[in-house]
Design an enzyme around this catalytic site. Structure first.
Site, mmCIF file in Angstrom:
data_model
loop_
_atom_site.group_PDB
_atom_site.id
_atom_site.type_symbol
_atom_site.label_atom_id
_atom_site.label_comp_id
_atom_site.label_asym_id
_atom_site.label_seq_id
_atom_site.Cartn_x
_atom_site.Cartn_y
_atom_site.Cartn_z
ATOM 1 N N TYR A 43 0.864 -1.188 0.000
ATOM 2 C CA TYR A 43 0.000 0.000 0.000
ATOM 3 C C TYR A 43 0.894 1.230 0.000
ATOM 4 O O TYR A 43 2.046 1.185 0.453
ATOM 5 C CB TYR A 43 -1.012 0.007 1.143
ATOM 6 C CG TYR A 43 -0.509 0.030 2.573
ATOM 7 C CD1 TYR A 43 0.409 0.976 3.020
ATOM 8 C CD2 TYR A 43 -1.031 -0.872 3.500
ATOM 9 C CE1 TYR A 43 0.819 1.011 4.344
ATOM 10 C CE2 TYR A 43 -0.616 -0.852 4.827
ATOM 11 C CZ TYR A 43 0.304 0.098 5.238
ATOM 12 O OH TYR A 43 0.708 0.114 6.536
ATOM 13 N N GLU A 77 1.480 -1.330 -6.310
ATOM 14 C CA GLU A 77 1.165 -0.405 -5.220
ATOM 15 C C GLU A 77 -0.334 -0.152 -5.233
ATOM 16 O O GLU A 77 -0.927 0.026 -6.308
ATOM 17 C CB GLU A 77 1.910 0.926 -5.387
ATOM 18 C CG GLU A 77 3.401 0.867 -5.075
ATOM 19 C CD GLU A 77 3.728 0.973 -3.573
ATOM 20 O OE1 GLU A 77 2.798 1.028 -2.739
ATOM 21 O OE2 GLU A 77 4.939 0.988 -3.261
ATOM 22 N N ASP A 110 3.303 -3.158 5.165
ATOM 23 C CA ASP A 110 2.306 -3.179 4.085
ATOM 24 C C ASP A 110 2.350 -4.494 3.311
ATOM 25 O O ASP A 110 3.402 -5.126 3.255
ATOM 26 C CB ASP A 110 2.514 -1.981 3.128
ATOM 27 C CG ASP A 110 3.852 -2.004 2.388
ATOM 28 O OD1 ASP A 110 4.894 -2.122 3.048
ATOM 29 O OD2 ASP A 110 3.845 -1.913 1.146
#
Ligand SMILES: [Zn+2]
Length: 281
Positions: A56, A119, A178
């Site tokens: 993320y 991402e 993440d």
């Protein structure tokens, strides 16, 4: 015969034309040797992309785009948090994007070179500008479906194994958390895209470990067998806790305290086949 003076080439034009010819010849020379790439073809080869890494961005869409396109960090794909969400390709798949950093998995190091990075715009667990407390942010269902679609497509085209579809926290557990404990790993596993333990195996192992949780040394051994880079000293230090927490964030998202417990041991056994003591019951 009348000659149109505009059709006549003055000496300067001829020289220019010769110069162009010469440059074309020189450029042709710079293109390298002539290569026959059709007569003989090898059967043994695979994709340079062996891993798929999910992240993320921890910032909003505008900042995500700015950072990933203009700073010394990038990813192949960016999944937005718009309604409906969109996918941007920021780096071609045959180029190396800079998303993994110092990283390791299953004996492979520095995974930028052999991975594809995705991402996802999600604020992560940073405190909000509106005074919101630090808490992981959910991934909206539409975004999840688009992520599943993208992962499925990449995995299929590059033949990436389910045990190599990973989070940044898997390959860099000392630095990264993440895509976080709200990431829909199970949803990807249901599609066969991520390695997932069989529930019956987990239950069987958990029943056995209820009588006694394996020692830290065993956890370190099992985590390493699973793929993590983790020291094998038998102490429950902070780096070991971070690795356990990274594992839990993926496979036991309700509790990711980094504490070695029976359920975590059972998940590790179901995934690695490693029992404590090291033999099948
Ligand atoms: Zn990341």
């Amino acid at each position: 015969m009348q000659i149109d003076p505009t059709q006549r080439r003055p000496l300067g034009a001829w020289l220019k034309w010769c110069g162009l010819l010469l440059s074309a010849w020189l450029l042709g020379g710079c293109a390298g040797p002539r290569i026959d790439s059709t007569t003989h073809r090898a059967v043994s080869h695979d994709s340079r992309a062996q891993f798929l890494i999910l992240h993320y961005t921890a910032v909003d869409l505008e900042s995500s785009i700015r950072i990933l396109t203009q700073q010394r960090v990038s990813s192949h794909y960016l999944v937005t948090d718009e309604q409906p969400p969109r996918i941007y390709r920021l780096v071609d798949e045959d180029r190396r994007a800079w998303h993994a950093g110092i990283s390791a998995w299953d004996g492979h190091a520095m995974l930028n070179g052999n991975s594809i990075g995705i991402e996802i715009v999600n604020l992560g667990n940073a405190p909000g500008p509106d005074g919101r407390e630090a808490a992981f942010q959910p991934y909206p269902p539409e975004q999840v479906e688009l992520i599943v679609e993208l992962v499925r497509d990449i995995v299929k085209r590059h033949q990436i194994r389910p045990d190599r579809v990973l989070g940044h926290s898997d390959i860099a557990p000392q630095r990264k958390v993440d895509p976080g404990p709200l990431f829909p790993w199970k949803r990807l596993a249901d599609e066969g895209l991520v390695l997932w333990p069989k529930q019956a195996d987990v239950q069987q192992a958990q029943a056995r470990y209820a009588a006694g949780v394996p020692p830290v040394q065993w956890f370190q051994q099992a985590l390493a067998k699973h793929g993590f880079l983790v020291a094998q000293h038998g102490e429950l230090d902070e780096p070991t806790r971070r690795v356990i927490a990274a594992f839990q964030m993926k496979y036991r998202q309700a509790k990711y305290d980094g504490q070695p417990d029976a359920e975590t041991a059972a998940l590790l056994t179901a995934l690695t086949g490693l029992w404590h003591p090291a033999k099948a019951p």
